[in-house]
Scaffold this motif. Structure first.
Motif: not given
Ligand SMILES: *[C@@H]1O[C@H](CO)[C@@H](O)[C@H](O)[C@H]1NC(C)=O
Ligand SMILES: *[C@@H]1O[C@H](CO)[C@@H](O)[C@H](O)[C@H]1NC(C)=O
Ligand SMILES: [Zn+2]
Length: 594
Positions: A241, A249, A551
């Protein structure tokens, strides 16, 4: 009652006549006359004759058996026997291509080239059956459940990437082929991390996890590297990223990871050309030629210096895999996907669709040629995971009784996809200073004319495009669909049965007729004779307790998070439920899973 004649004499005469027939047969076999006037008793000659007949018949049976054996050998072609020996399997997937896509494209091609009604597409001549496509969670599958039916030969829920409804991984045909010593390849025009290719070499609970899929496909998962050759798009999921072209992500550099696992890397048209049509490929190779999807063929053909075509990639893959297996006892397994036929269906864009189908047809022809020329035994099976768009080569434009017409003409005057025209429009709108309304209307008028061959745009068509640019893509596609009287019933998939095609109806007898999509998967593993169950076992053993980054710094199963509440609807219950959702929702256009 037999009346006067004694029963015994009746029986005797019938025995005699049977003996005479036998004698005549003996005579044919032995060349001896059937005369019974010599001193030997009849019985003697009969025994001799029967003996000779038995010897000759046995010899004939032995010879026939040997001849049949040879013909039944799959190396010699034909027969229902399990194939043995070296062989190649090419599995082609026309994502989202239903039977009507063929009618559309065939009539378009005939019109555009002034061909006779009888002129067929190459693929038309190779149809053998149909596939029923439902998933466990819906009568309308998505590409993830669709490809899992091919890769694992098992049904699962929409969104599942080679995992089952209980979220256990299932071994795939590609993984099993690799374990058995075959070389393996994937060729697509979408992102290589998209559902169809992912289902052959990755296992995740939700198809949207493309960053995770990228890592798995280069070997960062329980089985290590299983793919020898990947050609397609989706570069952005492999770049950290911190780089401009990334869509990841996180900061992982998956290209570096691939190189560490032995992959060579190609990322441009120049790199592709250096592969010399596959003659100069060193495996394993990761070839990512677009940031996301490779443009629709109708647009790509004008940008041939930037992106390779499906046919070029397919040919390079076949050449490279054939060369790499030339001294091996095993051949290769290659999956080739016409990925974006589906996208054209989602966009309800008949212009994009016909050119995608033609590109697929071209690759299909190249595969047939390869199989004919290559010395190794091989077969190709081609099918779709589902239909997309609810496409109809008909459209009722007015409430009055419809005309029986649809017109390929407007499609042949169009030169760009609705996707590309939208991109041009967005670029125009974002110019500084912002363009005025009249300037925008002029721009749209020109775009419709130069991109779609539409010279009779109505005021309301132009006005809608000027005032609701957020739905421009659907408006462009609708303008050309209405003029050609092409109908669409959805921007999603449909439950239509899809066709099955093959290079060799003899070798693919099991797929003739109407089948469940999992039976296509059954055929793939049976043709290669590979043990998919042991791969499933290995995945479950090695994967138990294996965690990966999720996440927000939390760790999750290596197959990623589970779908949220209501994202799956497994079982039969919901199929019967009608929710009253027929009322008009106001202008919602949203991104959808393909
Ligand atoms: C890039 O990924 C890292 C995690 O690897 C994350 O902390 C960071 O916020 C990401 N940066 C951007 C711009 O998304
Ligand atoms: C296609 O374009 C030609 C040339 O501009 C035009 O004459 C013809 O009417 C167009 N056909 C359709 C169906 O729009
Ligand atoms: Zn789709």
């Amino acid at each position: 009652m037999a009346g006067d004649r004694p029963l015994l004499s009746n029986r005797a005469s019938s025995e005699i006549s049977n003996d005479r027939d036998l004698a005549e047969e003996d005579a044919l076999l032995t060349g001896q006359p059937t005369a019974r006037s010599d001193s030997r008793p009849w019985r003697f000659w009969r025994e001799i004759g029967l003996f000779i007949w038995a010897v000759v018949a046995t010899a004939a049976v032995v010879i026939l058996a040997v001849v049949y054996q040879k013909h039944a050998d799959p190396q010699a072609g034909g027969g229902d026997a399990k194939p043995s020996g070296k062989r190649n399997l090419i599995f082609m997937v026309s994502d989202g291509m239903g039977p009507t896509s063929l009618s559309l494209t065939r009539s378009f091609t005939q019109f555009a080239n002034g061909q006779a009604w009888s002129k067929q597409l190459a693929i038309d001549q190779h149809m053998i059956g149909q596939s029923r496509t439902r998933s466990t969670s819906s009568l309308i599958t998505d590409s993830a459940a669709g490809a899992t039916a091919f890769s694992c030969a098992l049904k699962s829920y929409n969104g599942a990437i080679s995992v089952l409804p209980n979220h256990e991984p299932c071994g795939t045909i590609l993984e099993a082929a690799k374990k058995a010593g075959y070389m393996t390849g994937l060729v697509v025009t979408t992102r290589i991390t998209d559902a169809t290719p992912a289902c052959f070499a990755a296992h995740v609970n939700m198809r949207g996890e493309e960053d995770r899929i990228a890592e798995q496909m280069v070997g960062d998962y329980p089985l290590g590297r299983v793919v020898d050759l990947m050609l397609g798009g989706g570069r952005c999921h492999f770049l950290p990223n911190t780089t401009e072209d990334s869509c990841r992500e996180d900061g992982k550099d998956v290209v570096a990871l691939a190189k560490k696992n032995g992959f060579n890397y190609a990322s441009s048209r120049k790199d592709f050309d250096a592969l010399k049509g596959g003659k100069n490929i060193k495996l394993p190779l990761l070839g990512l030629f677009a940031e996301t999807d490779i443009p629709y063929e109708v647009d790509r053909r004008n940008e041939n210096d930037i992106y390779p075509s499906l046919d070029e990639m397919a040919q390079a893959a076949m050449t490279a895999l054939s060369e790499a297996t030339k001294d091996s006892e095993k051949g290769f397994f290659l999956m080739i996907e016409g990925s974006r036929i589906d996208h054209a269906g989602h966009h309800n864009d008949p212009v994009a669709q016909v050119h995608e189908v033609l590109a697929y047809d071209k690759a299909f022809s190249s595969v047939l040629r390869f199989l004919k020329d290559d010395p190794t035994e091989g077969v190709m099976v081609s099918t779709s995971d589902h239909e997309t768009g609810g496409l109809a080569t008909a459209r009722q434009l007015h409430p009055t009784y419809p005309d029986y017409v649809w017109y390929p003409g407007p499609l042949s005057n169009a030169t760009h996809s609705s996707e590309r025209l939208t991109l041009l429009y967005q670029t125009f709108l974002s110019s500084t200073p912002p363009p005025s309304e009249p300037a925008t209307a002029d721009f749209i008028t020109n775009l419709l004319s130069s991109g779609l061959g539409i010279h009779d745009a109505s005021d309301s068509e132009i006005s809608n495009l000027v005032h609701t640019p957020e739905t421009a893509q659907y408006q462009f596609a609708d303008a050309i669909s209405r003029r050609s009287q092409t109908g669409w019933s959805t921007h999603g998939h449909s439950a239509a049965d899809v066709n099955i095609y093959t290079s060799d109806p003899e070798k693919t007898k099991a797929l003739q007729g109407n089948h469940e999509n999992t039976e296509v998967g059954d055929f793939l593993r049976e043709y290669l004779g590979v043990d998919v169950e042991s791969v499933t076992k290995e995945l479950r053993e090695k994967g138990t307790g294996l965690m990966a980054a999720g996440k927000g710094g939390k760790s999750v199963s290596w197959m990623g998070p589970l779908p949220g509440e209501g994202e799956r609807l497994d079982g039969q219950d919901h199929l019967a439920q009608y929710t009253g959702d027929h009322k008009r929702k106001r202008g919602v256009y949203c991104d959808h899973a393909h």
